[in-house]
Design a protein around this motif. Structure first.
Motif, PDB file in Angstrom:
ATOM      1  N   ALA A  59       0.843  -1.209   0.000  1.00  0.00           N
ATOM      2  CA  ALA A  59       0.000   0.000   0.000  1.00  0.00           C
ATOM      3  C   ALA A  59       0.872   1.251   0.000  1.00  0.00           C
ATOM      4  O   ALA A  59       0.585   2.228  -0.700  1.00  0.00           O
ATOM      5  CB  ALA A  59      -0.933   0.008   1.203  1.00  0.00           C
ATOM      6  N   TYR A  62       2.548   1.697  -3.502  1.00  0.00           N
ATOM      7  CA  TYR A  62       1.542   2.135  -4.474  1.00  0.00           C
ATOM      8  C   TYR A  62       1.212   3.612  -4.254  1.00  0.00           C
ATOM      9  O   TYR A  62       1.058   4.369  -5.215  1.00  0.00           O
ATOM     10  CB  TYR A  62       0.270   1.286  -4.393  1.00  0.00           C
ATOM     11  N   HIS A  63       1.120   4.033  -3.003  1.00  0.00           N
ATOM     12  CA  HIS A  63       0.859   5.443  -2.688  1.00  0.00           C
ATOM     13  C   HIS A  63       1.997   6.316  -3.219  1.00  0.00           C
ATOM     14  O   HIS A  63       1.762   7.312  -3.913  1.00  0.00           O
ATOM     15  CB  HIS A  63       0.693   5.611  -1.179  1.00  0.00           C
ATOM     16  N   SER A  85      -3.745   1.674  -3.658  1.00  0.00           N
ATOM     17  CA  SER A  85      -3.261   1.917  -2.301  1.00  0.00           C
ATOM     18  C   SER A  85      -4.427   2.053  -1.326  1.00  0.00           C
ATOM     19  O   SER A  85      -4.422   1.458  -0.245  1.00  0.00           O
ATOM     20  CB  SER A  85      -2.391   3.175  -2.256  1.00  0.00           C
TER      21      SER A  85
END
Length: 152
Positions: A59, A62-63, A85
């Protein structure tokens, strides 16, 4: 890019040093405005972590990748990374994750606003506002309220 990977060595990929090194390189290139290189490192990291890491790590990267794409003005790609995310963060149910979820939502709303999806942007901000209210994070709450007012 390949020179960096060669420096890390082939055997390092099984070590958490590889993940932290690639992540540090991605962040460094982002800070100095070399977004293409940062994106290359970030996508390499996503491919590696999808196999071996926790939802928290996934996560988070991805952020970060969504933020890089946003800085490159590739908003559709940023939107996709930030949505992934947010989805991963929604599946985690711990206190530390909530504040991070609020940050993902505010970054997501900024991209949605640029793409003129004002309804989604305001919904993301309202969700973030609720999280910041629960966490008693006044600075983030004020910033979110200002962003929400700008959209309306």
């Amino acid at each position: 890019y390949n020179d960096y990977l060669d420096l890390l060595g082939a055997g390092v990929k099984n070590d958490e040093t590889y993940v932290s090194s690639i992540r540090a390189l991605s962040r460094l290139h982002t800070r100095v405005g070399q977004y293409e290189t940062a994106l290359t490192f970030a996508t390499e990291l996503i491919q590696y972590i999808e196999i071996s890491a926790s939802n928290e790590d996934l996560a988070s990267i991805y952020h970060e990748t969504g933020v890089i794409c946003s800085k490159m003005k590739n908003y559709n790609k940023a939107l996709n990374y930030l949505k992934i995310s947010a989805s991963l963060r929604k599946s985690m149910n711990d206190e530390q994750n909530k504040n991070r979820m609020g940050k993902v939502l505010t970054d997501l709303s900024a991209v949605q606003e640029v793409l003129e999806d004002f309804e989604s942007a305001s919904n993301s901000l309202l969700e973030a506002l609720f999280i910041f209210k629960l966490k008693r994070n006044d600075n983030e709450r004020v910033s979110t309220l200002i962003s929400l007012a700008r959209i309306y």
